[in-house]
Scaffold this active site. Structure first.
Site, mmCIF file in Angstrom:
data_model
loop_
_atom_site.group_PDB
_atom_site.id
_atom_site.type_symbol
_atom_site.label_atom_id
_atom_site.label_comp_id
_atom_site.label_asym_id
_atom_site.label_seq_id
_atom_site.Cartn_x
_atom_site.Cartn_y
_atom_site.Cartn_z
ATOM 1 C CG HIS A 104 -2.072 -0.893 1.139
ATOM 2 N ND1 HIS A 104 -3.180 -0.779 1.964
ATOM 3 C CD2 HIS A 104 -2.326 -1.944 0.308
ATOM 4 C CE1 HIS A 104 -4.055 -1.716 1.632
ATOM 5 N NE2 HIS A 104 -3.559 -2.439 0.628
ATOM 6 C CE LYS A 120 3.699 3.069 13.608
ATOM 7 N NZ LYS A 120 4.256 2.607 12.332
ATOM 8 C CE1 TYR A 172 -0.198 3.033 7.536
ATOM 9 C CE2 TYR A 172 -1.083 3.573 9.700
ATOM 10 C CZ TYR A 172 -1.129 2.831 8.540
ATOM 11 O OH TYR A 172 -2.102 1.868 8.385
HETATM 12 P P1 FAS Z 1 2.172 -12.304 21.532
HETATM 13 O O1 FAS Z 1 1.171 -11.975 22.598
HETATM 14 O O2 FAS Z 1 1.743 -12.353 20.106
HETATM 15 O O3 FAS Z 1 2.818 -13.735 21.821
HETATM 16 C C1 FAS Z 1 3.136 -14.108 23.147
HETATM 17 C C2 FAS Z 1 3.246 -15.612 23.188
HETATM 18 O O4 FAS Z 1 3.621 -15.963 24.524
HETATM 19 C C3 FAS Z 1 1.917 -16.303 22.900
HETATM 20 O O5 FAS Z 1 2.093 -17.321 21.931
HETATM 21 C C4 FAS Z 1 1.494 -16.880 24.251
HETATM 22 O O6 FAS Z 1 0.837 -18.124 24.135
HETATM 23 C C5 FAS Z 1 2.838 -17.044 24.955
HETATM 24 N N1 FAS Z 1 2.693 -17.003 26.405
HETATM 25 C C6 FAS Z 1 1.934 -16.142 27.128
HETATM 26 N N2 FAS Z 1 1.982 -16.479 28.440
HETATM 27 C C7 FAS Z 1 2.791 -17.579 28.538
HETATM 28 C C8 FAS Z 1 3.206 -18.393 29.602
HETATM 29 N N3 FAS Z 1 2.785 -18.184 30.840
HETATM 30 N N4 FAS Z 1 4.041 -19.434 29.320
HETATM 31 C C9 FAS Z 1 4.460 -19.675 28.048
HETATM 32 N N5 FAS Z 1 4.079 -18.941 26.994
HETATM 33 C C10 FAS Z 1 3.258 -17.899 27.236
HETATM 34 N N6 FAS Z 1 -0.990 -4.952 16.688
HETATM 35 C C11 FAS Z 1 -1.078 -4.262 15.536
HETATM 36 O O7 FAS Z 1 -0.049 -3.774 15.045
HETATM 37 N N7 FAS Z 1 -2.292 -4.101 14.916
HETATM 38 C C12 FAS Z 1 -3.445 -4.667 15.418
HETATM 39 O O8 FAS Z 1 -4.521 -4.522 14.854
HETATM 40 C C13 FAS Z 1 -3.388 -5.412 16.604
HETATM 41 N N8 FAS Z 1 -4.506 -6.006 17.138
HETATM 42 C C14 FAS Z 1 -4.410 -6.712 18.319
HETATM 43 C C15 FAS Z 1 -5.531 -7.338 18.908
HETATM 44 C C16 FAS Z 1 -5.433 -8.040 20.126
HETATM 45 C C17 FAS Z 1 -6.655 -8.701 20.728
HETATM 46 C C18 FAS Z 1 -4.180 -8.124 20.773
HETATM 47 C C19 FAS Z 1 -4.051 -8.871 22.088
HETATM 48 C C20 FAS Z 1 -3.060 -7.521 20.202
HETATM 49 C C21 FAS Z 1 -3.165 -6.818 18.973
HETATM 50 N N9 FAS Z 1 -2.059 -6.223 18.372
HETATM 51 C C22 FAS Z 1 -2.125 -5.524 17.220
HETATM 52 C C23 FAS Z 1 -0.782 -6.322 18.986
HETATM 53 C C24 FAS Z 1 -0.221 -7.687 18.633
HETATM 54 O O9 FAS Z 1 -0.199 -7.841 17.247
HETATM 55 C C25 FAS Z 1 1.128 -7.767 19.288
HETATM 56 O O10 FAS Z 1 1.869 -6.572 19.081
HETATM 57 C C26 FAS Z 1 1.929 -8.953 18.825
HETATM 58 O O11 FAS Z 1 1.166 -10.116 19.021
HETATM 59 C C27 FAS Z 1 3.229 -8.962 19.630
HETATM 60 O O12 FAS Z 1 3.812 -10.174 19.460
HETATM 61 P P2 FAS Z 1 4.535 -10.905 20.700
HETATM 62 O O13 FAS Z 1 5.385 -9.926 21.414
HETATM 63 O O14 FAS Z 1 5.146 -12.109 20.113
HETATM 64 O O15 FAS Z 1 3.373 -11.275 21.716
HETATM 65 C C1 PHB Z 2 -5.696 -4.655 10.909
HETATM 66 O O1 PHB Z 2 -6.014 -5.506 11.765
HETATM 67 O O2 PHB Z 2 -5.745 -4.903 9.682
HETATM 68 C C2 PHB Z 2 -5.223 -3.291 11.376
HETATM 69 C C3 PHB Z 2 -5.362 -2.955 12.712
HETATM 70 C C4 PHB Z 2 -4.930 -1.704 13.125
HETATM 71 C C5 PHB Z 2 -4.377 -0.818 12.203
HETATM 72 C C6 PHB Z 2 -4.252 -1.180 10.865
HETATM 73 C C7 PHB Z 2 -4.674 -2.436 10.446
HETATM 74 O O3 PHB Z 2 -3.955 0.406 12.617
#
Ligand code: FAS
Ligand code: PHB
Length: 388
Positions: free
Chosen positions: A72, A295, A383
């Site tokens: 994009h 982010k 961004y």
């Molecule tokens: P993660 O949370 O992805 O991974 C952590 C891992 O640790 C998991 O696999 C979990 O099972 C494991 N873990 C946890 N506790 C443990 C324990 N006690 N023992 C062993 N393992 C354990 N970011 C965006 O940029 N855009 C978005 O739209 C967006 N939407 C999101 C929506 C939700 C509901 C959430 C929760 C996050 C969202 N995020 C978004 C942020 C998300 O993408 C995170 O930044 C990303 O998953 C970060 O990756 P990790 O640091 O690997 O953490």
């Molecule tokens: C997405 O889930 O596609 C997403 C979420 C947050 C953003 C952009 C994209 O800011």
């Protein structure tokens, strides 16, 4: 078992760090409390900064992303019934890659398997120990408590994992902002309403039109903290989404049955420092940002970049400068992304106490942004991602 680096968490942070270490010949193991399918079932981020794309290419996990991802060159802001495009490419020379976190995680898991990386799933009570002395991780599996001795522990276990808990017991200072609303997200196999993302400010609340491919869309509407997913039928969601978009966009919207529907609360959190002896906080374990600036996943990637450089220099260059500076380097970029995410959230959401004056101020800022190359450049460079 003994490894050089024990990684807790098999999300994007843990997998990307694990692959960088494996490729550099530094042995590591990943331990997660759930299994592969559970991790892949979580629908999360969608936009990758060029730095994240570069890291995925560097570890050898970028092929499908380039085949199936969507490049994009711009993003749109909608307010007062009109859509305004920000030309990211013209303003910064860079684009963003739209490719779901689920796919990134899948590609990294497949690569780890193909390169012999070891992952222990369904590990219970994973606990980091003695990170100021003889670091090790214990976990329970099949009725037995296991121990992994290591040189370093990478806490890639998200916002509620044991690493953040251990840090809190060892002097961590947390900085938090909780927002008075959440995002109701829907995934549907319908063509996206626009070829790029649309972030919409409306007096009824924020809306976002995103996508996963040319046939799969991801939409969000701001909802109150008291909202429950079961309160929202698909029809109610589509109606509310269209109310918050400019007429021509709403009329072009193709709707369909949701294949995933969930509510995510919005908050910011930063842990300081990110290092506790030989335990490092990485990704969501160290920080949470509202998804308004796209982010979260991208900050996890830059943390991994900094930590990997430090670990590589420790083992290959016999220098600890990188691990000693990890926390300061990562936090410098983290706080700039937290600021950007906060500013986008302030600009685009309806706050309970903002009133009509506050709505006009948001629209005035959006109007200034839509007509100022300087303001658009500032938004665009944040961004697409600030340099590492
Ligand atoms: P993660 O949370 O992805 O991974 C952590 C891992 O640790 C998991 O696999 C979990 O099972 C494991 N873990 C946890 N506790 C443990 C324990 N006690 N023992 C062993 N393992 C354990 N970011 C965006 O940029 N855009 C978005 O739209 C967006 N939407 C999101 C929506 C939700 C509901 C959430 C929760 C996050 C969202 N995020 C978004 C942020 C998300 O993408 C995170 O930044 C990303 O998953 C970060 O990756 P990790 O640091 O690997 O953490
Ligand atoms: C997405 O889930 O596609 C997403 C979420 C947050 C953003 C952009 C994209 O800011």
């Amino acid at each position: 078992m003994r490894v050089q680096v024990a990684i807790i968490g098999s999300g994007p942070s843990g997998l990307l760090l694990g692959q960088l270490l494996t490729n550099a010949g530094i042995d590591n193991v990943i331990i997660d409390r759930v299994d592969r399918d559970y991790i892949l079932g979580r629908i999360r981020a969608g936009v990758l900064e060029y730095g994240t794309v570069g890291l995925l290419d560097a570890v050898g996990a970028g092929a499908r992303m380039h085949r199936e991802g969507l490049v994009h060159d711009g993003v749109s802001l909608a307010y007062a019934g009109v859509k305004h495009r920000i030309d990211l490419k013209a303003l910064t020379g860079r684009s963003v890659m739209v490719y779901g976190q689920t796919e990134v995680t899948q590609d990294l898991m497949d690569l780890r398997e193909a390169t012999g990386g070891k992952t222990i799933y369904n590990a219970g009570n994973v606990t980091p120990h003695d990170f100021d002395g003889r670091p090790h991780v214990t976990y329970e599996k099949d009725g037995t408590t296991h121990r992994i001795d290591c040189d370093f522990i990478a806490g890639c276990d998200g916002a509620h994992g044991p690493s953040r808990i251990a840090a809190a017991q060892n002097g961590m200072k947390g900085f938090e902002r909780v927002y008075p609303f959440g995002w109701l997200g829907v995934l549907a196999d319908v063509p996206p309403v626009d070829h790029e993302l649309i972030y919409a400010n409306h007096e009824r609340g924020f809306a976002l039109c995103s996508q996963r491919s040319n046939t799969r869309s991801r939409y969000y509407v701001q909802v109150g903290l008291d909202s429950k997913v079961e309160d929202w039928s698909d029809d109610a969601f589509w109606d509310e989404l269209r109310r918050r978009l400019p007429r021509e966009t709403a009329e072009a919207m193709v709707t369909g049955p949701s294949i995933e529907k969930s509510i995510a609360p919005l908050r910011s959190f930063v842990a300081e420092p990110l290092r506790y002896g030989r335990l490092f906080l990485v990704g969501d374990a160290g920080h949470i940002v509202p998804p308004t600036g796209a982010k979260g996943l991208n900050l996890a990637a830059s943390d991994v970049h900094y930590l990997f450089e430090g670990l590589r220099d420790h083992y290959l260059e016999h220098s600890d400068a990188g691990i000693d500076s990890y926390s300061a380097r990562a936090l410098s970029r983290i706080w700039k992304a937290v600021r950007f995410s906060w500013s986008m959230t302030q600009l685009l959401h309806r706050f309970p106490d903002q009133g009509d004056f506050g709505q006009r101020i948001q629209e005035a800022e959006l109007d200034y942004l839509s007509n100022s190359a300087a303001a658009q450049t500032a938004l665009a460079e944040n961004y697409i991602g600030l340099p590492y």
